[in-house]
Design a protein around this motif. Structure first.
Motif, short mmCIF file in Angstrom:
data_model
loop_
_atom_site.label_atom_id
_atom_site.label_comp_id
_atom_site.label_asym_id
_atom_site.label_seq_id
_atom_site.Cartn_x
_atom_site.Cartn_y
_atom_site.Cartn_z
N ASN A 271 9.71 -14.18 -4.34
CA ASN A 271 9.02 -15.36 -3.86
C ASN A 271 9.35 -16.55 -4.75
N ARG A 272 8.57 -17.60 -4.61
CA ARG A 272 8.90 -18.87 -5.24
C ARG A 272 7.87 -19.29 -6.27
N CYS A 273 8.26 -20.21 -7.10
CA CYS A 273 7.32 -20.86 -8.01
C CYS A 273 7.54 -22.36 -7.90
N VAL A 274 6.55 -23.11 -8.35
CA VAL A 274 6.66 -24.57 -8.40
C VAL A 274 6.89 -24.95 -9.86
N LEU A 275 7.98 -25.64 -10.13
CA LEU A 275 8.32 -26.03 -11.50
C LEU A 275 7.91 -27.48 -11.76
N VAL A 276 7.19 -27.68 -12.86
CA VAL A 276 6.77 -29.03 -13.23
C VAL A 276 6.90 -29.19 -14.74
N PRO A 277 7.04 -30.42 -15.22
CA PRO A 277 7.00 -30.65 -16.67
C PRO A 277 5.61 -30.28 -17.21
N ARG A 278 5.52 -30.01 -18.50
CA ARG A 278 4.27 -29.52 -19.10
C ARG A 278 3.11 -30.50 -18.97
N ASP A 279 3.39 -31.80 -18.86
CA ASP A 279 2.31 -32.78 -18.77
C ASP A 279 1.99 -33.19 -17.34
N HIS A 280 2.50 -32.43 -16.37
CA HIS A 280 2.30 -32.80 -14.97
C HIS A 280 0.86 -32.47 -14.53
N PRO A 281 0.24 -33.31 -13.68
CA PRO A 281 -1.14 -33.07 -13.24
C PRO A 281 -1.35 -31.75 -12.50
N LEU A 282 -0.32 -31.22 -11.89
CA LEU A 282 -0.50 -29.95 -11.17
C LEU A 282 -0.78 -28.78 -12.11
N THR A 283 -0.48 -28.95 -13.40
CA THR A 283 -0.77 -27.87 -14.35
C THR A 283 -2.28 -27.69 -14.53
N GLN A 284 -3.06 -28.68 -14.10
CA GLN A 284 -4.52 -28.60 -14.23
C GLN A 284 -5.18 -27.99 -12.99
N VAL A 285 -4.38 -27.70 -11.96
CA VAL A 285 -4.92 -27.11 -10.73
C VAL A 285 -4.95 -25.60 -10.88
N SER A 286 -6.12 -25.00 -10.69
CA SER A 286 -6.25 -23.55 -10.92
C SER A 286 -5.52 -22.72 -9.89
N ARG A 287 -5.54 -23.14 -8.64
CA ARG A 287 -4.83 -22.42 -7.58
C ARG A 287 -4.22 -23.43 -6.63
N LEU A 288 -2.90 -23.48 -6.59
CA LEU A 288 -2.21 -24.48 -5.78
C LEU A 288 -2.48 -24.29 -4.30
N SER A 289 -2.53 -25.39 -3.57
CA SER A 289 -2.55 -25.36 -2.11
C SER A 289 -1.30 -26.06 -1.61
N LEU A 290 -0.95 -25.86 -0.35
CA LEU A 290 0.20 -26.55 0.22
C LEU A 290 -0.02 -28.06 0.21
N GLU A 291 -1.28 -28.47 0.38
CA GLU A 291 -1.60 -29.90 0.33
C GLU A 291 -1.30 -30.47 -1.05
N ASP A 292 -1.60 -29.68 -2.11
CA ASP A 292 -1.28 -30.12 -3.47
C ASP A 292 0.22 -30.34 -3.63
N VAL A 293 0.98 -29.40 -3.12
CA VAL A 293 2.44 -29.47 -3.25
C VAL A 293 2.99 -30.63 -2.43
N ALA A 294 2.50 -30.77 -1.19
CA ALA A 294 3.01 -31.80 -0.29
C ALA A 294 2.68 -33.21 -0.77
N ALA A 295 1.72 -33.33 -1.68
CA ALA A 295 1.34 -34.66 -2.18
C ALA A 295 2.34 -35.23 -3.17
N HIS A 296 3.33 -34.41 -3.58
CA HIS A 296 4.32 -34.85 -4.56
C HIS A 296 5.72 -34.78 -3.98
N PRO A 297 6.62 -35.64 -4.45
CA PRO A 297 8.03 -35.51 -4.03
C PRO A 297 8.57 -34.16 -4.49
N ILE A 298 9.44 -33.57 -3.66
CA ILE A 298 9.90 -32.19 -3.89
C ILE A 298 11.41 -32.15 -4.09
#
Length: 324
Positions: free
Chosen positions: A167-194
């Motif tokens: 399966n897949r993972c979402v890669l972000v820099p260590r200071d990215h706001p998504l690192t503070q999300v406990s469980r990602l949703s598709l809406e969380d992912v879609a809110a950022h450029p991919i």
């Protein structure tokens, strides 16, 4: 009709109708190849190639059929050679593989290292390309095995055997706001450029299906065939990366955080494909089982007896595939 003539027309067709390049690859003369092609056409009473002056321009309709038959003959000849080699020297020969960057970079190194240690006299050749190119190489006999996640199922001449799920993972820099999300949703992912794979690569279709099913339109700002390239552009701040889990290495990528996305996307299956009717030498069975231990020699032999894709799927339906 000579075997050499069939080899010439096959090679010319696979060198973009460039007789000079074909002659160089076969270590022979351009006039010699042209003469043999003409002799074959005269014998058959049809043109295999259309011409403009001295240049070949395209394959004729009759030529297409003749080339397909010539390919079958040449593959049969190679099978005969493999049979002879198997009985004369079972640990010496060649093995050619076509695969994607992800497999070559992250999955195959240990497999190949172990294989070479066991079979030092087998020359191993790896070809990289798109899933479609990889599948075509296996289907026309250019390589022995194709290893990919996409496109193999489009070729009915291939015996496809499932190797593992991933399966897949979402890669972000260590200071990215998504690192503070406990469980990602598709809406969380879609809110950022991919930043992710080019369509048709490494299970990209599963990713697109997930967003479509959720009624979301992701902002894919950059695509690449290579996970290392994707990581480079994540580091540049172009967007968040969606890559195969296996492409993240904690030691090599300490500046990137891999966020679990297994619950967001359906898993994908990587398969190994081989042309129907291929004679598999002993070390070829060993390579398959080294890559996918559940694909034993007996199971692979049974796979080659199945006549349809449905029968093949039934054979593997009860397998509990490992996860990479």
């Amino acid at each position: 009709m000579k075997l050499q003539q069939l080899r010439y027309i096959w090679e010319v067709a696979h060198h973009d109708l460039n007789v000079s390049a074909t002659a160089q690859s076969l270590y022979t003369s351009q006039p010699g190849i042209s003469k043999q092609i003409r002799l074959l056409e005269d014998e058959l009473g049809v043109e295999i190639f259309s011409r403009s002056g001295k240049h070949l321009t395209h394959v004729t309709p009759a030529g297409q059929v003749i080339l397909e038959a010539a390919g079958e003959v040449l593959r049969k000849v190679e099978s005969i050679k493999h049979v002879a080699q198997e009985y004369s020297d079972e640990k010496r020969g060649a093995l050619s593989i076509a695969t994607t960057h992800t497999q070559a970079r992250y999955v195959l190194p240990d497999v190949i290292r172990n294989f070479i240690a066991e079979y030092p006299d087998v020359s191993l050749h790896m070809n990289q390309g798109t899933p479609m190119q990889i599948s075509e190489m296996a289907a026309d006999g250019t390589v022995d095995f194709a290893i990919a996640t996409e496109a193999l199922e489009l070729f009915s001449d291939l015996v496809m055997m499932p190797c593992y799920r991933w399966n897949r993972c979402v890669l972000v820099p260590r200071d990215h706001p998504l690192t503070q999300v406990s469980r990602l949703s598709l809406e969380d992912v879609a809110a950022h450029p991919i930043v992710t794979y080019v369509f048709g690569f490494t299970g990209r279709s599963r990713l697109d299906e997930a967003f479509v099913s959720a009624g979301l339109t992701p902002r894919v700002v950059f695509t690449a065939a290579d996970a290392d390239v994707i990581k480079t552009y994540v580091r540049l701040g172009l967007g968040i990366g969606i890559v195969a889990d296996m492409a993240h290495d904690k030691e090599l990528d300490p500046d990137l955080v891999a966020l679990d996305a297994r619950h967001l996307f359906a898993s994908s299956i990587t398969s190994i494909g081989c042309r129907k009717g291929t004679f598999l030498r002993g070390y070829m069975y060993e390579f398959i089982s080294g890559f996918a231990p559940h694909l034993t020699r007996d199971l692979v032999k049974e796979a080659f007896t199945r006549k349809t894709r449905t029968e093949l799927d039934e054979l593997f339906s009860d397998l509990d595939l490992p996860e990479y």
